[in-house]
Every structure is written in structure tokens, then in C-alpha cells.
Design a protein around this motif. Structure first.
Motif, PDB file in Angstrom:
ATOM      1  N   TRP A  82       0.817  -1.205   0.000  1.00 52.57           N
ATOM      2  CA  TRP A  82       0.000   0.000   0.000  1.00 52.57           C
ATOM      3  C   TRP A  82       0.854   1.259   0.000  1.00 52.57           C
ATOM      4  O   TRP A  82       0.422   2.299  -0.519  1.00 52.57           O
ATOM      5  CB  TRP A  82      -0.984  -0.022   1.169  1.00 52.57           C
ATOM      6  N   ARG A  83       2.072   1.199   0.541  1.00 56.95           N
ATOM      7  CA  ARG A  83       2.990   2.332   0.403  1.00 56.95           C
ATOM      8  C   ARG A  83       3.350   2.529  -1.072  1.00 56.95           C
ATOM      9  O   ARG A  83       3.370   3.651  -1.581  1.00 56.95           O
ATOM     10  CB  ARG A  83       4.253   2.113   1.242  1.00 56.95           C
TER      11      ARG A  83
ATOM     12  N   TRP B  46      -3.925  -7.963   3.068  1.00 57.19           N
ATOM     13  CA  TRP B  46      -3.946  -6.935   2.022  1.00 57.19           C
ATOM     14  C   TRP B  46      -5.239  -6.133   2.080  1.00 57.19           C
ATOM     15  O   TRP B  46      -5.230  -4.909   2.026  1.00 57.19           O
ATOM     16  CB  TRP B  46      -3.782  -7.607   0.661  1.00 57.19           C
ATOM     17  N   LYS B  47      -6.368  -6.820   2.209  1.00 59.86           N
ATOM     18  CA  LYS B  47      -7.658  -6.145   2.257  1.00 59.86           C
ATOM     19  C   LYS B  47      -7.807  -5.325   3.541  1.00 59.86           C
ATOM     20  O   LYS B  47      -8.346  -4.209   3.521  1.00 59.86           O
ATOM     21  CB  LYS B  47      -8.782  -7.174   2.149  1.00 59.86           C
TER      22      LYS B  47
ATOM     23  N   TYR C 129     -11.581  -1.869  -3.851  1.00 62.40           N
ATOM     24  CA  TYR C 129     -10.571  -2.913  -3.667  1.00 62.40           C
ATOM     25  C   TYR C 129     -11.248  -4.215  -3.253  1.00 62.40           C
ATOM     26  O   TYR C 129     -12.099  -4.224  -2.359  1.00 62.40           O
ATOM     27  CB  TYR C 129      -9.549  -2.476  -2.599  1.00 62.40           C
TER      28      TYR C 129
ATOM     29  N   TRP D 241       1.548   1.531  -3.585  1.00 60.64           N
ATOM     30  CA  TRP D 241       0.326   1.949  -4.277  1.00 60.64           C
ATOM     31  C   TRP D 241       0.164   3.469  -4.233  1.00 60.64           C
ATOM     32  O   TRP D 241      -0.155   4.098  -5.255  1.00 60.64           O
ATOM     33  CB  TRP D 241      -0.865   1.260  -3.634  1.00 60.64           C
ATOM     34  N   GLN D 242       0.384   4.074  -3.099  1.00 61.70           N
ATOM     35  CA  GLN D 242       0.245   5.517  -2.990  1.00 61.70           C
ATOM     36  C   GLN D 242       1.270   6.239  -3.867  1.00 61.70           C
ATOM     37  O   GLN D 242       0.971   7.289  -4.445  1.00 61.70           O
ATOM     38  CB  GLN D 242       0.396   5.950  -1.526  1.00 61.70           C
TER      39      GLN D 242
ATOM     40  N   ALA E 195      -6.122  -2.033   3.225  1.00 62.54           N
ATOM     41  CA  ALA E 195      -6.492  -1.215   2.067  1.00 62.54           C
ATOM     42  C   ALA E 195      -7.121   0.100   2.507  1.00 62.54           C
ATOM     43  O   ALA E 195      -7.797   0.168   3.539  1.00 62.54           O
ATOM     44  CB  ALA E 195      -7.473  -1.979   1.173  1.00 62.54           C
ATOM     45  N   PRO E 196      -6.925   1.154   1.738  1.00 58.27           N
ATOM     46  CA  PRO E 196      -7.629   2.408   2.036  1.00 58.27           C
ATOM     47  C   PRO E 196      -9.122   2.249   1.780  1.00 58.27           C
ATOM     48  O   PRO E 196      -9.546   1.313   1.098  1.00 58.27           O
ATOM     49  CB  PRO E 196      -6.994   3.403   1.055  1.00 58.27           C
TER      50      PRO E 196
END
Length: 245
Positions: A52-53, A120-121, A133, A55-56, A124-125
């Protein structure tokens, strides 16, 4: 009609020149050499946080690539990051059901991968107007409106017919899937077109939980139902007829 396209994680291509050597360029790898195994993270939560880092960092470029109609560029930005969560995960970039786009990471209902997709979920944001997502392939709103491309063929899910036998005691369903194009397809293509409509109709998780035996029919059986009727039948087993996906 909606088109379904699944983007699988692929190993990065290695480059080299035809002679195999050049100043500053290593020898080209022997094509017979197996691709090295990728390590499996010991901590799913840490691996998810790293994804997620990333991903941003790449989100503006991913959204831009999709907006420009270049999904391969978007996939390239994510394939290594998905592999670092777990090398056996697959992912897709889809049209969202509520948002504009959907990012789907799937373990194909492999129990060994569930801790990684769960982590992962969980990290998630929140979904927003642009992205949603999913940790398994979700159902499409209307499977009859989906087409898939197999080579030069365009196959409509509206033409798929299913025979379903319910085991009430076990709460599962055995199905045989038929499409008029099946007799003209290769075995691998028939297999793909047997399972893909089921996942599109039920979602990967519900299909994995409630479908026991799945067969391919090259001749239309008696007593078939549509994919929409199959969805109602299976959801009825869970008491979730017409419920939220």
C-alpha cells in the motif's frame, strides 16, 4: 456489453543483445533456465503495508495509464509489488461496480494464500469514487451482458446455459456448463469458458464455497437455466437472494 479482461502478473522480461555480450551488458540468459523462485514473505501484514505504500506512490501514474487506455502500463507498475505480497497471487484491474476502477487481488481460493489476501484487504484504504478494492474476484452486476474474446471469437455469456443439481444436505451445487461455441473450441479454451462465467456470476469466493463439481458440456443438456437463474439458486442456499455482493 461489458468486456472482461484479466491482467495477470508476469515475470519481467530480461534484455540482451543477439551475440549475448556487450560492454556493460551481461550475457543473455539461457532460455532453458527456470525462472528463480520468489521468496514468500513471513509476515503478511508487513508485506501488505509495503504494497500500500507502493500503491500511494504509483497511484497517479496507474490512474493516468488507465485513463489513456494503456492498461499494460498500469499493470507494469503493480506486478512486482503484488509479487512481493505473495508470488502466487494474481491481480486484475477492472471497471468498478461503485467506483470508476477496481483493483482485485486473488488467491484463487487457495487457503494458503488467504492470510495474505486478508492482510492486504485489511490494510487497504477506504473505497472512494475512483477506486474500490477486492480480495477475490467479485461478481459482475449482469453476467448476461458480458462478452469475452478468445482469439478472433467474441463469446457472449448470455448464451451460456447451466444444468444445476443441488445437494440440500451439503448446501452445494454440481453444475454442467454449456455454450454453443464449445464444440469448436480447444480444450483449454472450453475450460476457461467453463469457469469464467461462474466466477463472473457468483464471484470467486461464493463459487468456491458453493460449487462442488463443475463439468463442461459440448452438447446442450436438458433442463438448463441461465447464469442469472444460477445466481438466484446459489444465493438461495445462503439465504442471500438478491443480497449485496
Amino acid at each position: 456489453m461489458a468486456n472482461m479482461r484479466l491482467f495477470r502478473r508476469r515475470p519481467r522480461q530480461r534484455t540482451g543483445n543477439e551475440s549475448g555480450t556487450s560492454e556493460g551488458v551481461p550475457d543473455s540468459p539461457d532460455p532453458r533456465t527456470p525462472w528463480p523462485e520468489q521468496p514468500v514473505p513471513s509476515d503478511p501484514e508487513t508485506a501488505a503495508a509495503e504494497f500500500w505504500r507502493h500503491w500511494q506512490d504509483v497511484l497517479p501514474d496507474v490512474s493516468s495509464a488507465l485513463g489513456e487506455g494503456n492498461p499494460q502500463a498500469a499493470e507494469t507498475l503493480l506486478c512486482d509489488a503484488v509479487a512481493r505480497v505473495h508470488p502466487n497471487l494474481q491481480f486484475s484491474l477492472e471497471r468498478g461496480r461503485r467506483a470508476l476502477y477496481a483493483l482485485v487481488i486473488s488467491g484463487q481460493e487457495d487457503p494458503a494464500l488467504r492470510p495474505y489476501t486478508d492482510a492486504w484487504k485489511a490494510a487497504a484504504p477506504p473505497d472512494d469514487a475512483i477506486w474500490e478494492y477486492h480480495d477475490s474476484v467479485p461478481p459482475v452486476p449482469d453476467p448476461a451482458g458480458v462478452t469475452v474474446n478468445l482469439g478472433t471469437r467474441r463469446l457472449n455469456f448470455a448464451d451460456v446455459r447451466v444444468v444445476a443439481q443441488v445437494d440440500e444436505d451439503e448446501g452445494v451445487v454440481d453444475v454442467a456448463v454449456y455454450h454453443p461455441e464449445f464444440p469448436d473450441l480447444a480444450e483449454s479454451e472450453r475450460t476457461a469458458l467453463t469457469f469464467l462465467p461462474l466466477d463472473a456470476t457468483l464471484g470467486e469466493r461464493l463459487a468456491g464455497e458453493r460449487l462442488r463439481r463443475v463439468e463442461t458440456a459440448t452438447v446442450e443438456p436438458q433442463g438448463t437455466i441461465s447464469l442469472g437463474e444460477l445466481r438466484d439458486l446459489v444465493r438461495g442456499l445462503t439465504g442471500d437472494v438478491g443480497g449485496a455482493d
